[in-house]
Design an enzyme around this catalytic site. Structure first.
Site, short mmCIF file in Angstrom:
data_model
loop_
_atom_site.label_atom_id
_atom_site.label_comp_id
_atom_site.label_asym_id
_atom_site.label_seq_id
_atom_site.Cartn_x
_atom_site.Cartn_y
_atom_site.Cartn_z
CE1 TYR A 149 1.13 2.05 8.72
CE2 TYR A 149 0.43 3.68 10.15
CZ TYR A 149 0.16 3.47 8.76
OH TYR A 149 -0.11 3.21 8.05
NE ARG A 176 -1.52 1.56 3.82
CZ ARG A 176 -1.98 1.77 5.30
NH1 ARG A 176 -2.42 0.43 5.54
NH2 ARG A 176 -0.93 2.01 5.44
CG HIS A 228 -6.18 2.17 6.54
ND1 HIS A 228 -6.25 1.60 6.12
CD2 HIS A 228 -7.20 2.89 7.37
CE1 HIS A 228 -7.79 1.25 6.57
NE2 HIS A 228 -8.14 1.93 7.21
C1 LIG Z 1 -15.30 -6.23 11.56
C2 LIG Z 1 -14.38 -5.16 11.91
N1 LIG Z 1 -12.91 -4.18 12.15
C3 LIG Z 1 -12.28 -3.15 12.06
C4 LIG Z 1 -12.56 -2.77 11.18
C5 LIG Z 1 -11.84 -1.03 11.43
N2 LIG Z 1 -10.72 -0.98 10.35
C6 LIG Z 1 -10.73 -0.70 9.18
S1 LIG Z 1 -9.48 -1.67 7.80
C7 LIG Z 1 -8.91 -1.55 8.95
C8 LIG Z 1 -7.72 -2.73 8.12
C9 LIG Z 1 -7.83 -3.58 7.43
O1 LIG Z 1 -6.45 -3.62 7.31
P1 LIG Z 1 -5.98 -5.09 5.91
O2 LIG Z 1 -7.28 -6.50 6.11
O3 LIG Z 1 -5.06 -5.59 5.54
O4 LIG Z 1 -7.07 -4.13 4.40
P2 LIG Z 1 -6.42 -3.45 3.88
O5 LIG Z 1 -7.09 -1.80 4.55
O6 LIG Z 1 -5.02 -3.36 4.55
O7 LIG Z 1 -7.40 -3.04 2.07
C10 LIG Z 1 -9.17 -1.59 10.09
C11 LIG Z 1 -8.76 -2.31 11.34
C12 LIG Z 1 -13.82 -2.61 9.56
N3 LIG Z 1 -14.31 -2.31 9.27
N4 LIG Z 1 -14.25 -4.26 10.72
#
Ligand SMILES: Cc1ncc(C[n+]2csc(CCOP(=O)(O)OP(=O)(O)O)c2C)c(N)n1
Lengths: 324, 372
Positions: free
Chosen positions: B281, B268, B272
């Site tokens: 981080y 990425r 985020h």
């Molecule tokens: C069930 C749930 N818990 C927490 C969140 C908050 N949250 C949104 S994105 C994220 C990180 C997700 O990371 P990843 O699965 O690696 O996807 P990326 O954003 O890197 O594409 C979190 C913790 C959420 N959307 N849904």
């Protein structure tokens, strides 16, 4: 009642090939309460499916099936085992229609055997209706009679919206008023019914507490009380009209249910009645509910469940002026 | 007592499953095509199509990010750096197939042909889903992590029961693989042999948490073997490799071979979301190292090296992307027209008496407001 529910599913499956029953042990075994008995044999395992043991997965898969035009009827084995599926329920099932502006309705029925009084060990006797009621987008329905079990389940399966169908476990074996050959009618969701007419106070109740209230009403006759018993049948949508009509006539009301009183359905119902019927009320709307504790062990459950005596005590307290 | 010692029991009772794990295991080296010998056999038209989609996708990402700075989008989780897997996911699907994107996969939806403005309604805040998912065969972007995966399984299963050779492709991030719904979906799909392709985009981080704190598995693709489906590791920045591996998985699913788990190893490049501070981080050096492995550059180098991409072709792609961006800017600069009464329109098929009362209340408030 179990038989009526089963017939409702069978009739719906026979009429509509998009109706699919799924859950844990619903196939070969016919469900732990035998409610789905015979469906897999009659309609095949593709239409009555034993799924892996995963409540979120079951309900999540049902969402995808509904997206593709099916009408899943999901059995959750017991009230307290439906909790793993909560995220799918509140984050997707309840709001999919809304977030897609009607493009993806969710015609899913979630059947949940609920409530106590069958001597179950822990996690087998919860009354979870308040959680479901607090989630907009769901219908929440619970039958108290055998004909309603059939009629309401047919309506739930036919509904284009998700329906939480709460089956009072301790009424599964009640037989009154119905035989499998009896003419069966579909009961529209959202209508309460007066189970017993009376003039001096209204008992507002549903599901497993309906027989308790009917018994209490008989007992109260000796004390000079002529109690009306309203079976709510549908908690969402709520039938304000039938309820208020009754309370305005009697001037007094008690809400009776098994689930915990604090934060429970009774608070909502009492508030609605008070807001709409204040000038007709001779006394505050009272609640008789389960205690505010985790469901007790079976040997103590009779002390927890609201029984006839507790209902009668509340009715006695309705003589507000004399008391205060 | 072991099974063999039980009287009358055989080493493999009927209920015991037998699957040789070897063919399910991923090659531990992510699959790559671009820059290797194998690239010579690639179809020129396909490469050019991927190139156009990558350039388009990159521009979409930078434009959407710019729109957050102008306050036109509430938030945008950029997929800059991940365009190869985003567009490959869209391009391998037939029209009848379904895409199940996560909140980061707006680009996959756009690459599948969705109008960018419709794709951005959720992030713009004007309504949750701005398109008809059934018509587009794109499920609503899912915000709760991994919860869209069981939906993909259910839909694929239903399609197969109907006799349709429809495939569902579901996307999830590395962090999402830790959720229970990920596990339940993979298990269901494998048991039902549902025609599903699971695409994990491992972009290194779940917000701030690196992969090493997310899982102890050898790789995310290795998780497949526990469910009884093949796992594949791919270089997620290699558009040609992504397209090949995804196509193969889609073909397998379509012909009754069941689900596949694919891990795209990518990065990425942006934070985020625009609300996140990635410098807390991760080190700049790491980001720079990945910049050298940029998906657009990788394909461009291959195409140029093979004499398939001249100045003219490159300019055409850039121009097309620019005009998409200009059009998107223009249309996003107008305030959307919203009817507050729509709030009540689709909670239930027909409003409950309670909602009817509340909608009357809002109508009265709106009328009072207008009269003021
Ligand atoms: C069930 C749930 N818990 C927490 C969140 C908050 N949250 C949104 S994105 C994220 C990180 C997700 O990371 P990843 O699965 O690696 O996807 P990326 O954003 O890197 O594409 C979190 C913790 C959420 N959307 N849904």
């Amino acid at each position: 009642m179990a038989q009526a529910l089963q017939r409702a599913m069978r009739d719906a499956m026979a009429e509509d090939p998009t109706v699919h029953v799924m859950g844990e042990d619903v196939g070969t075994l016919g469900g732990v309460f035998r409610v789905t008995d015979g469906l897999a044999k009659e309609f095949g395992e593709d239409r009555c499916t034993d799924t892996p043991l995963a409540e979120a997965g079951i309900l999540g898969a049902a969402v995808g099936m509904a997206m593709y035009g099916l009408r899943p009827v999901v059995e959750m084995q017991f009230d307290a085992f439906a909790y793993p599926a909560f995220e799918q329920l509140v984050s997707h099932v309840s709001r999919m229609r809304n977030r897609t502006r009607g493009a993806l309705p969710m015609p899913i029925v979630v059947r949940v055997p609920y409530g106590g009084g069958i001597g179950g060990v822990e996690h087998h006797s919860d009354s979870s209706e308040a959680y479901y009621m607090a989630t907009p987008g769901l219908h929440v329905v619970t039958p108290a009679t055998v004909p309603d079990a059939y009629g309401l389940l047919r309506a739930a399966i036919a509904s284009d919206d998700p329906v939480i169908f709460l089956e009072p476990k301790r009424l599964y074996w009640s037989k009154a008023e119905w035989s499998p050959d009896a003419p069966a009618t579909v009961e529209p969701i959202g209508r309460a019914v007066v189970r017993r007419a009376g003039s001096s106070a209204t008992l507002l109740t549903y599901g497993p507490s309906v027989p308790v209230c009917l018994e209490a009403a008989e007992a109260a006759r000796d004390e000079g009380w002529d109690l009306e018993v309203v079976d709510l049948r549908s908690l969402v949508p709520f039938d304000d009209a039938t309820v208020c009509d009754s309370v305005r006539r009697t001037g007094r009301a008690v809400v009776v249910h098994e689930s915990a009183g604090f934060g429970g359905p009774g608070g909502e119902i009492a508030a609605r009645v008070t807001e709409r019927c204040f000038h007709y009320l001779e006394a505050p709307v009272l609640r008789v509910a389960g205690f505010d504790l985790p469901y007790p062990p079976p040997m103590l459950e009779r002390h927890h469940l609201p029984g006839v005596d507790r209902v009668l005590d509340a009715v006695a307290r309705l003589q507000w002026e004399a008391q205060s | 007592m072991t099974v063999q010692e039980l009287p009358g029991a055989t080493a493999y009772p009927a209920w015991r499953l037998r699957t040789d794990p070897a063919p399910l295991l991923p090659d531990p080296e992510p699959y790559r095509v671009l820059g290797t010998e194998a690239a010579a056999g690639l179809d020129r038209e396909l490469l050019l199509r991927l190139y156009d989609a990558l350039v388009h996708g990159r521009r979409f990402n930078t434009q959407a990010t710019a729109l957050t700075k102008q306050g036109r989008l509430a938030v945008y989780p950029s997929s800059t750096g991940q365009e190869a897997s985003e567009v490959a996911a869209a391009l391998v699907l037939e029209e009848r197939d379904w895409l199940f994107p996560s909140y980061r996969d707006t680009l996959a939806a756009v690459a599948r042909g969705l109008d960018p403005v419709e794709a951005l309604t959720l992030l713009r805040g004007d309504w949750h889903t701005g398109y008809d998912p059934r018509e587009r065969r794109i499920a609503p972007l899912s915000t709760p992590l991994a919860t869209q995966l069981p939906h993909a399984v259910g839909l694929a299963h239903a399609a197969r029961l109907a006799g349709d050779d429809v495939v569902a492709l579901a996307m999830v991030g590395d962090g999402g693989t830790s959720e229970g719904d990920f596990h339940e979906a993979l298990n269901f799909a494998a048991v039902w042999r549902a025609p599903v392709v699971f695409l994990v985009q491992n972009n290194g981080f779940a917000i701030s948490v690196p992969l090493a704190k997310q899982t102890a598995a050898p790789s995310l693709a290795h998780k497949a073997v526990g469910y009884g489906m093949p796992g594949r590791l791919v270089d997620g920045n290699d558009a040609a490799a992504m397209h090949q591996v995804l196509s193969e998985a889609v073909r397998r699913a379509r012909t009754g071979g069941g689900p596949t788990l694919i891990e795209a190893v990518t990065y990425r490049m942006d934070a985020h979301t625009n609300a996140d501070d990635a410098t807390r981080y991760r080190a700049d050096a790491e980001v720079e190292a990945w910049r050298a492995h940029d998906p657009v550059r990788l394909l461009e180098r291959e195409l140029t090296g093979r004499g398939l991409l001249d100045e003219e072709r490159r300019d055409a792609a850039t121009e097309a992307a620019e005009s998409m961006a200009a059009d998107l800017r223009g249309r996003m600069n107008a305030d959307p027209l919203l009817d507050p009464m729509d709030l009540f329109a689709q909670v239930y098929a027909a409003p409950t008496p309670q909602l009817r009362e509340q909608s009357e209340q809002l109508r009265a408030e709106l009328e009072a407001e207008a009269g003021r």
